[in-house]
Design an enzyme around this catalytic site. Structure first.
Site, PDB file in Angstrom:
ATOM      1  N   TYR B  44       0.738  -1.077  -0.052  1.00 46.49           N
ATOM      2  CA  TYR B  44       0.032   0.061   0.159  1.00 46.49           C
ATOM      3  C   TYR B  44       0.978   1.269  -0.004  1.00 46.49           C
ATOM      4  O   TYR B  44       2.052   1.279  -0.603  1.00 46.49           O
ATOM      5  CB  TYR B  44      -0.980  -0.050   1.154  1.00 46.49           C
ATOM      6  CG  TYR B  44      -2.340   0.718   1.010  1.00 46.49           C
ATOM      7  CD1 TYR B  44      -2.968   0.813  -0.029  1.00 46.49           C
ATOM      8  CD2 TYR B  44      -2.645   1.606   2.015  1.00 46.49           C
ATOM      9  CE1 TYR B  44      -3.980   1.763  -0.167  1.00 46.49           C
ATOM     10  CE2 TYR B  44      -3.643   2.442   1.803  1.00 46.49           C
ATOM     11  CZ  TYR B  44      -4.398   2.643   0.738  1.00 46.49           C
ATOM     12  OH  TYR B  44      -5.229   3.395   0.646  1.00 46.49           O
ATOM     13  N   LYS B  99     -22.006 -19.067  -7.530  1.00 52.70           N
ATOM     14  CA  LYS B  99     -21.240 -19.160  -8.950  1.00 52.70           C
ATOM     15  C   LYS B  99     -19.739 -18.851  -8.650  1.00 52.70           C
ATOM     16  O   LYS B  99     -18.906 -19.527  -9.298  1.00 52.70           O
ATOM     17  CB  LYS B  99     -22.087 -18.125 -10.040  1.00 52.70           C
ATOM     18  CG  LYS B  99     -21.490 -18.539 -11.404  1.00 52.70           C
ATOM     19  CD  LYS B  99     -22.479 -19.420 -11.855  1.00 52.70           C
ATOM     20  CE  LYS B  99     -22.137 -19.721 -13.414  1.00 52.70           C
ATOM     21  NZ  LYS B  99     -23.125 -20.330 -14.215  1.00 52.70           N
ATOM     22  N   ALA B 202     -33.276 -18.317 -24.118  1.00 53.21           N
ATOM     23  CA  ALA B 202     -31.886 -18.011 -24.382  1.00 53.21           C
ATOM     24  C   ALA B 202     -31.114 -19.128 -24.412  1.00 53.21           C
ATOM     25  O   ALA B 202     -30.133 -19.096 -25.458  1.00 53.21           O
ATOM     26  CB  ALA B 202     -31.449 -17.282 -23.132  1.00 53.21           C
ATOM     27  N   ASN B 303     -35.044 -28.303 -15.800  1.00 49.24           N
ATOM     28  CA  ASN B 303     -34.944 -28.641 -14.313  1.00 49.24           C
ATOM     29  C   ASN B 303     -36.155 -28.338 -13.486  1.00 49.24           C
ATOM     30  O   ASN B 303     -36.542 -27.376 -13.628  1.00 49.24           O
ATOM     31  CB  ASN B 303     -33.756 -28.176 -14.050  1.00 49.24           C
ATOM     32  CG  ASN B 303     -32.469 -28.989 -14.334  1.00 49.24           C
ATOM     33  OD1 ASN B 303     -32.385 -30.198 -14.245  1.00 49.24           O
ATOM     34  ND2 ASN B 303     -31.401 -28.188 -14.697  1.00 49.24           N
ATOM     35  N   ASN B 334     -23.544 -26.800 -17.318  1.00 46.34           N
ATOM     36  CA  ASN B 334     -22.750 -25.518 -17.576  1.00 46.34           C
ATOM     37  C   ASN B 334     -21.182 -25.787 -17.101  1.00 46.34           C
ATOM     38  O   ASN B 334     -20.336 -25.295 -17.221  1.00 46.34           O
ATOM     39  CB  ASN B 334     -23.332 -24.275 -17.330  1.00 46.34           C
ATOM     40  CG  ASN B 334     -24.616 -24.324 -17.882  1.00 46.34           C
ATOM     41  OD1 ASN B 334     -25.274 -24.921 -18.631  1.00 46.34           O
ATOM     42  ND2 ASN B 334     -25.341 -22.924 -18.074  1.00 46.34           N
TER      43      ASN B 334
END
Lengths: 160, 444
Positions: B44, B99, B202, B303, B334
């Site tokens: 820093y 995620k 989508a 799902n 995915n």
């Protein structure tokens, strides 16, 4: 010179085009409805469109051109010839219906149809041409601007 | 399915208790040694000023001198969360944290969840664009259609780092991997394969777009939605042209034979069904499968319950069936794509993620399955196939290099080894923290 697919043909509308042209007019009115709730179509739109198309094909003061691909009608342009009471030039061609089926768009079919319609109007003594379409239809605004049209009057509406 | 319901209820209960116990699933950790507070003057002020000055002169150095090279944002407005729908940005946060956790654990990617309180597509675009200086990439998540198409397309053009929408490209990539493998097992060629898509959300729209970059013919594809087969003469085409131009565009390009009707007519003579529509069971009559060609392939991806049960599809003649579920064979997931795809894109410093990079990832996944004895019940790798992740990362990076959109170029082996080292370190870090009780075991 724009090159159009050789399968595409342009011609005057005939009485036996009534069914196909009715479909196209209904599609066009439903498309217009998308732009403004004040352009909501009537429940009897199909009957109305059929009557309207039948009359227009026979009317000498109307120009109705169709586009066909492999024998199937895929586009239309209908214009009315009108007398301008107060302005010069006195004879006006007003494009009222102009529709090309989705998959034939962006292939210059509309431009060619417009060119043929203007030629036809010139032969009939038309010196000024105008077009009616929903104000919110930006694609039409751009198309007509590209063809050299500019707005000269506005029609404003409100529900009562 | 009482057992399934019990298990779901149990998991709901644990998730609530554990979320409270841990106060979220991720945190930010220093990446540098802090031997004493004296080190602060390096990391820093005043030391950091030199680093700032260097980056001020050359913004690209932010990828070398800060954690930007390995940090992405997960951006969501919470309008289409999992199976929950429009729950809003606050309620979307647990999903985005999850995620981020997967990104870190499987891909070694630092992913920061950012749920935004704006919903207008232009405002979200502006927000992401404004965040660009801080991140090496963006993962758009759980944003409703068709807004998600606008955002992906416009951000891909405007932002100079990889932008990814997992609900589109992740699902498309995983589906494509399964398809590559399944058509090989059934002796088909991509260009001749007739594919029906049920659902025009989508995921399926993105999958069609990717398939046409992967050797499949758009004309051999038929899409079906709740109004029937999508074709250029359908009455809602003008409405689509104004409100969903992506779906409109696909309607023009697909279905060369101009088949009309519904799913039954579409499936007649089809090789593949990819359903990503309403959860089943019995979303459509199982007998429709009978009309498909021999050795047909059915991906029922809804799902939690697929559109058709795998055993029903097989009873009606399907040879290969895939679903989105981990408790059935052939899970199209995915999570086998996005961690390694981003790993590869970040390691080569790609300026974008192209469709070809996704196709490369899918091909690598299918190849891995076939190199390891693929069969009708094992067409794609599972999440436990740890070796496949760095292989996919390397394939993606090499494709970016080939397409001249990578700022770093190395051999495939070096990309692989680098990805593996980062991924291994990430898992090792978690196990070390657990071992040292810095990540506590959950309460009993």
């Amino acid at each position: 010179m724009v090159k159009i697919d050789s399968k595409i043909r342009f011609r005057d509308a005939l009485e036996n085009d009534t069914d196909s042209l009715t479909d196209l007019v209904v599609r066009l009115k439903r498309l217009n409805e998308e732009f403004d709730s004040m352009l909501k179509v009537r429940d009897d739109i199909r009957e109305q469109a059929r009557t309207y198309v039948s009359k227009a094909i026979k009317d000498k003061n109307c120009i109705v051109l169709v586009v066909e691909s492999e024998g199937k009608v895929i586009g239309l342009l209908k214009a009315d010839l009108r007398e301008r009471f107060f302005n010069e030039p006195a004879t006006e061609g007003r494009i009222i219906e102009f529709y090309i089926m989705p998959e034939f768009r962006k292939h210059e079919v509309g431009t060619e149809l417009m060119r043929l319609a203007l030629d036809k109007m010139k032969h009939k003594g038309v010196k000024i041409v105008s077009a009616e379409f929903p104000s919110q239809n930006k694609i039409s605004v751009e198309f007509y601007a590209k063809q050299g049209f500019r707005p000269i009057t506005n029609i404003h509406a409100k529900m009562l | 399915m009482p057992k399934k319901k019990d298990r779901t209820a149990l998991l709901y209960g644990l998730a609530m208790r554990y979320s409270k116990f841990y106060g979220g699933k991720i945190s930010v950790m220093p990446n540098v040694p802090i031997r004493s507070l004296d080190d602060f003057s390096i990391w820093y002020t005043p030391g950091v000023a030199a680093v700032s000055r260097a980056i001020e002169k050359d913004h690209d150095l932010s990828f070398e001198l800060t954690s930007r090279w390995n940090t992405i944002a997960i951006v969501s407005d919470g309008t289409r969360v999992l199976g929950l729908g429009n729950v809003g940005p606050e309620a979307a946060m647990p999903v985005m944290e999850g995620k981020a956790m997967i990104f870190k654990y499987l891909g070694g990617v630092n992913a920061v969840p950012i749920t935004v309180g704006v919903h207008d597509q232009q405002e979200i675009f502006n927000t992401v664009k404004a965040l660009e200086p801080a991140f090496g990439g963006f993962n758009l998540e759980d944003i409703e259609s068709p807004k998600c198409f606008f955002l992906l397309d416009s951000l891909r053009k405007e932002v100079k780092v990889p932008v990814w929408h997992d609900d589109q490209q992740g699902t498309a990539g995983a589906t494509l991997a399964g398809l590559f493998s399944a058509i090989k097992l059934t002796g088909r060629k991509a260009a001749d394969t007739k594919i029906v898509f049920l659902g025009t959300g989508a995921a399926n729209i993105a999958t069609v777009r990717i398939l046409t970059s992967a050797g499949f013919e758009a004309g051999n594809i038929i899409m079906v939605d709740s109004s029937g087969i999508l074709e250029p003469e359908r009455e809602d085409m003008d409405e689509l042209s104004l409100h969903n131009p992506w779906k409109y565009d696909i309607a023009i390009k697909t279905n060369a034979e101009r088949v009309k009707g519904g799913l039954e007519e579409a499936l007649n003579g089809a090789d593949v069904l990819v359903a990503a529509s309403k959860p089943g069971p019995s979303t459509f009559p199982k007998e429709y499968i009978k009309g498909m060609n021999r050795n047909s392939i059915v991906f029922a991806l809804a799902n939690p319950v697929p559109e058709i049960w795998p055993w029903e599809a097989k009873e009606m003649g399907a040879r290969i069936v895939a679903t989105g579920r981990s408790d059935f064979p052939n899970q199209v997931n995915n999570s086998i794509i996005f961690p390694s795809l981003f790993r590869g894109a970040l390691d080569c410093r790609a300026s974008t993620i192209t469709d070809e990079m996704i196709v490369a990832a899918s091909s690598e996944l299918a190849k891995y399955a076939h190199d390891n004895g693929a069969n009708d019940d094992h067409i794609i790798p599972t999440m436990q196939d740890w070796d496949v992740y760095p292989k996919v990362a390397a394939a993606v990076a090499m494709k970016a290099v080939e397409q001249r959109i990578a700022r770093h170029s190395m051999s495939s082996k070096k990309f692989h080894d680098r990805a593996k080292a980062i991924m291994d370190a990430s898992k090792s870090m978690v196990s070390t923290l657990i071992k040292n009780k810095l990540i506590k075991m959950p309460p009993s």
